[in-house]
Design a protein around this motif. Structure first.
Motif, PDB file in Angstrom:
ATOM      1  N   PRO A 178     -12.290  24.982 -26.010  1.00  0.00           N
ATOM      2  CA  PRO A 178     -12.631  24.481 -27.328  1.00  0.00           C
ATOM      3  C   PRO A 178     -13.300  25.567 -28.167  1.00  0.00           C
ATOM      4  CG  PRO A 178     -13.988  23.504 -25.626  1.00  0.00           C
ATOM      5  CD  PRO A 178     -12.948  24.287 -24.933  1.00  0.00           C
ATOM      6  N   HIS A 192      -8.265  15.877 -10.934  1.00  0.00           N
ATOM      7  CA  HIS A 192      -7.609  16.705 -11.946  1.00  0.00           C
ATOM      8  C   HIS A 192      -6.105  16.518 -11.870  1.00  0.00           C
ATOM      9  CE1 HIS A 192     -11.395  19.152 -11.535  1.00  0.00           C
ATOM     10  NE2 HIS A 192     -11.372  18.787 -12.797  1.00  0.00           N
ATOM     11  N   LYS A 249      -8.872  31.524 -13.336  1.00  0.00           N
ATOM     12  CA  LYS A 249      -8.944  30.680 -12.153  1.00  0.00           C
ATOM     13  C   LYS A 249      -7.647  29.904 -11.971  1.00  0.00           C
ATOM     14  CE  LYS A 249     -12.454  28.086 -10.002  1.00  0.00           C
ATOM     15  NZ  LYS A 249     -12.637  26.681 -10.226  1.00  0.00           N
ATOM     16  N   HIS A 287     -14.861  15.296 -14.937  1.00  0.00           N
ATOM     17  CA  HIS A 287     -14.078  14.413 -15.792  1.00  0.00           C
ATOM     18  C   HIS A 287     -12.792  14.085 -15.052  1.00  0.00           C
ATOM     19  CE1 HIS A 287     -16.646  16.693 -18.489  1.00  0.00           C
ATOM     20  NE2 HIS A 287     -16.432  15.820 -19.431  1.00  0.00           N
ATOM     21  N   HIS A 290     -19.717  22.882 -14.292  1.00  0.00           N
ATOM     22  CA  HIS A 290     -20.433  22.931 -15.556  1.00  0.00           C
ATOM     23  C   HIS A 290     -21.644  22.019 -15.528  1.00  0.00           C
ATOM     24  CE1 HIS A 290     -18.783  19.027 -16.747  1.00  0.00           C
ATOM     25  NE2 HIS A 290     -17.689  19.428 -16.143  1.00  0.00           N
ATOM     26  N   PHE A 326     -11.852  18.029 -26.955  1.00  0.00           N
ATOM     27  CA  PHE A 326     -11.651  19.081 -25.947  1.00  0.00           C
ATOM     28  C   PHE A 326     -10.542  18.731 -24.958  1.00  0.00           C
ATOM     29  CE2 PHE A 326     -16.534  20.011 -25.964  1.00  0.00           C
ATOM     30  CZ  PHE A 326     -16.440  20.407 -27.273  1.00  0.00           C
ATOM     31  N   GLN A 327     -10.035  17.510 -25.006  1.00  0.00           N
ATOM     32  CA  GLN A 327      -9.075  17.026 -24.011  1.00  0.00           C
ATOM     33  C   GLN A 327      -9.648  17.055 -22.586  1.00  0.00           C
ATOM     34  OE1 GLN A 327      -7.355  19.481 -26.331  1.00  0.00           O
ATOM     35  NE2 GLN A 327      -7.399  17.639 -27.563  1.00  0.00           N
ATOM     36  N   ALA A 337     -15.071  28.961 -19.260  1.00  0.00           N
ATOM     37  CA  ALA A 337     -14.095  28.703 -18.199  1.00  0.00           C
ATOM     38  C   ALA A 337     -14.182  27.218 -17.911  1.00  0.00           C
ATOM     39  CB  ALA A 337     -14.455  29.496 -16.959  1.00  0.00           C
ATOM     40  N   LEU A 338     -13.066  26.554 -17.946  1.00  0.00           N
ATOM     41  CA  LEU A 338     -13.122  25.103 -17.920  1.00  0.00           C
ATOM     42  C   LEU A 338     -12.596  24.550 -16.618  1.00  0.00           C
ATOM     43  CD1 LEU A 338     -11.614  24.721 -21.428  1.00  0.00           C
ATOM     44  CD2 LEU A 338     -13.995  24.837 -20.824  1.00  0.00           C
ATOM     45  N   ALA A 339     -13.440  23.855 -15.926  1.00  0.00           N
ATOM     46  CA  ALA A 339     -12.985  23.222 -14.692  1.00  0.00           C
ATOM     47  C   ALA A 339     -12.803  21.733 -14.901  1.00  0.00           C
ATOM     48  CB  ALA A 339     -13.959  23.482 -13.572  1.00  0.00           C
ATOM     49  N   HIS A 340     -12.923  21.295 -16.128  1.00  0.00           N
ATOM     50  CA  HIS A 340     -12.763  19.851 -16.344  1.00  0.00           C
ATOM     51  C   HIS A 340     -11.357  19.530 -16.785  1.00  0.00           C
ATOM     52  CE1 HIS A 340     -16.128  21.370 -18.974  1.00  0.00           C
ATOM     53  NE2 HIS A 340     -15.108  22.147 -19.115  1.00  0.00           N
ATOM     54  N   ARG A 341     -10.564  20.562 -16.972  1.00  0.00           N
ATOM     55  CA  ARG A 341      -9.206  20.305 -17.405  1.00  0.00           C
ATOM     56  C   ARG A 341      -8.323  21.234 -16.606  1.00  0.00           C
ATOM     57  NH1 ARG A 341      -7.626  21.467 -23.482  1.00  0.00           N
ATOM     58  NH2 ARG A 341      -7.267  23.515 -22.656  1.00  0.00           N
ATOM     59  N   SER A 388     -22.102  32.372 -22.311  1.00  0.00           N
ATOM     60  CA  SER A 388     -21.212  32.067 -21.193  1.00  0.00           C
ATOM     61  C   SER A 388     -19.777  32.031 -21.681  1.00  0.00           C
ATOM     62  CB  SER A 388     -21.582  30.708 -20.594  1.00  0.00           C
ATOM     63  OG  SER A 388     -21.221  29.695 -21.486  1.00  0.00           O
ATOM     64  N   SER A 432      -9.082  12.922 -14.741  1.00  0.00           N
ATOM     65  CA  SER A 432      -7.991  12.972 -15.727  1.00  0.00           C
ATOM     66  C   SER A 432      -7.269  11.644 -15.849  1.00  0.00           C
ATOM     67  CB  SER A 432      -6.963  14.033 -15.338  1.00  0.00           C
ATOM     68  OG  SER A 432      -7.574  15.240 -15.051  1.00  0.00           O
ATOM     69  N   ILE A 491     -21.114  24.702 -20.625  1.00  0.00           N
ATOM     70  CA  ILE A 491     -21.887  25.758 -19.977  1.00  0.00           C
ATOM     71  C   ILE A 491     -21.587  25.759 -18.493  1.00  0.00           C
ATOM     72  CG2 ILE A 491     -24.188  26.621 -19.541  1.00  0.00           C
ATOM     73  CD1 ILE A 491     -25.016  25.091 -22.083  1.00  0.00           C
ATOM     74  N   HIS A 492     -21.061  26.873 -18.032  1.00  0.00           N
ATOM     75  CA  HIS A 492     -20.656  26.954 -16.636  1.00  0.00           C
ATOM     76  C   HIS A 492     -21.665  27.714 -15.817  1.00  0.00           C
ATOM     77  CE1 HIS A 492     -16.565  25.393 -16.109  1.00  0.00           C
ATOM     78  NE2 HIS A 492     -16.779  25.187 -17.378  1.00  0.00           N
ATOM     79  N   LEU A 548     -24.499  28.672 -24.380  1.00  0.00           N
ATOM     80  CA  LEU A 548     -23.085  28.462 -24.716  1.00  0.00           C
ATOM     81  C   LEU A 548     -22.467  29.750 -25.238  1.00  0.00           C
ATOM     82  CD1 LEU A 548     -20.680  26.614 -25.447  1.00  0.00           C
ATOM     83  CD2 LEU A 548     -21.753  26.357 -27.651  1.00  0.00           C
TER      84      LEU A 548
END
Lengths: 208, 205
Positions: B177, B98, B44, A2, A62, A92-93, B18-22, B15, A4, A52-53, B12
């Motif tokens: 989330p 990012h 991380k 994603h 993910h 979720f931003q 851990a968020l790598a999208h933000r 696990s 930003s 899901i990572h 879901l």
């Protein structure tokens, strides 16, 4: 994957939004009433899939599941991914609201392309279908990584570095998504073949 | 289809999110310097992320730098920001698209003492703050205590006391989330499809 808010230039944001609108329009026109629920379920799967990572390898990434959506929905993957990304960005931003067009195109277009290219393989029985489904799942992720790198080409990071990092991080994801797509497609073919757009039949032909 | 969804939901649940999208950024003032913490998730950190500090009002770039291995970046409050009285806008670029930012309000650092930057790579902020306050307490026995001395001691003690609260706040920002957002989002998707189904349905005669 994603991107930003505030990273991309207005030109790229506009281009991405325009392409996504086109894709979504095609997707909605080809979508008929009987398949709406399939779209909803897969959009929900895409929405949740990003949580899901896969902790294999140096960088964790993910699931994307765009290949799965492409294999089952075809062009309707565009509206499904667009809706799911909008909700991800609001709830979720993830990503940003202005970047939705670019992000949706980056994920949906490779999926649709894989579907169109691999449909001959997918519609054959047995091992060919398995191979087709695996490629659809894996190559859609690779395509999404490539398009994201292209979108980032005009930022400080540059295309090559972004592409290298994105590909490395997504190799495990490609394998996992290939397998997920194979399992889902073969399962659906057994229990609900009418759901599959590529399956032989009047419906598959009409949408071609 | 249902089994696919069940697998997804199960995965879901097992696990850890851990968020790598933000990418997260958090900055606070500690004894005359600004500490910026950058992370993708609780465990991380953002290594070698590019930081740009700008004047929040004029947008002028005041300084730049990169985060260390722990995702930290420290810099003394820029003179220009003190004189202009506008806040600091801290921009983090962590690569692969990012980016995030944090605004430090001018009120946060205008009261802070002007100190020479301590060791820039102090691994634990607590120990640094502790030693500062210790030294000042020893100095407070000397008669002729000025107002600024007292302010400095109080500021250092407060920094040390507030550190855990700041950490707590920071970790709240890192939370992924929750179930509410996830279930809500799925509900939205089905609701939207319901609307689409209504408009696509052929009128029955």
């Amino acid at each position: 994957m994603h991107i930003s808010e505030g990273v991309l230039s207005a030109a790229i944001l506009g281009l991405g939004a325009a392409l996504t609108v086109c894709g979504t329009a095609i997707g909605l026109r080809r979508l008929d009433y009987d398949r709406l629920m399939t779209v909803a379920i897969l959009a929900a799967a895409f929405f949740v899939g990003s949580l899901i990572h896969i902790p294999i390898g140096p960088a964790s990434a993910h699931l994307i599941l765009n290949g799965l959506l492409g294999a089952i929905l075809g062009w309707a993957a565009f509206p499904a991914i667009l809706v799911a990304l909008m909700l991800q960005s609001v709830l979720f931003q993830y990503g940003g609201f202005t970047v939705i067009g670019v992000n949706a195109f980056n994920m949906a277009f490779p999926a649709v392309l894989c579907f169109l290219l691999l449909r001959p393989l997918l519609s054959r029985p047995g091992r060919m279908r398995t191979a087709g489904a695996f490629c659809c799942g894996a190559l859609s992720v690779a395509g999404a990584a490539l398009l994201t790198a292209v979108s980032l080409a005009w930022t400080d990071q540059g295309f090559l570095q972004a592409a290298r990092l994105l590909f490395l991080a997504h190799v495990p994801v490609m394998v996992v998504e290939g397998i997920v797509t194979v399992l889902a497609v073969s399962f659906l073919y057994k229990v609900r073949p009418e759901l599959l757009l590529f399956a032989a039949g009047p419906e598959g032909g009409r949408h071609a | 289809m249902r089994s696919v969804l069940m697998i997804l939901v199960f995965a879901l649940l097992v696990s850890s999110p851990a968020l790598a999208h933000r990418v997260n950024i958090f900055a606070y003032v500690e004894g005359g310097e600004v500490v910026v913490e950058c992370s993708f998730s609780k465990s991380k950190r953002v290594r070698h992320g590019h930081i740009e500090v700008r004047d929040a009002v004029s947008g002028e770039t005041l300084l730049q730098g990169t985060t260390d291995a722990e995702g930290l970046f420290r810099f003394p409050v820029p003179e220009q920001a003190r004189t202009s009285g506008s806040g600091l806008r801290i921009l983090l670029q962590a690569g692969e698209g990012h980016q995030n930012e944090w605004i430090v309000d001018a009120a946060e650092f205008l009261g802070a003492p002007i100190t020479a930057a301590p060791a820039p790579s102090a691994p634990q902020s607590d120990t640094a703050a502790g030693s500062v306050s210790g030294g000042n307490v020893a100095a407070s026995h000397v008669p002729g205590l000025t107002r600024s001395d007292v302010e400095e001691v109080v500021a250092a003690a407060l920094d040390a006391k507030l550190a855990p609260i700041q950490r707590e706040l920071r970790e709240q920002g890192l939370k992924g989330p929750g179930v509410q957002e996830i279930v809500g989002g799925i509900g939205w998707i089905f609701g939207l499809i319901g609307v689409a189904a209504y408009f696509k349905s052929r009128p029955r005669v």
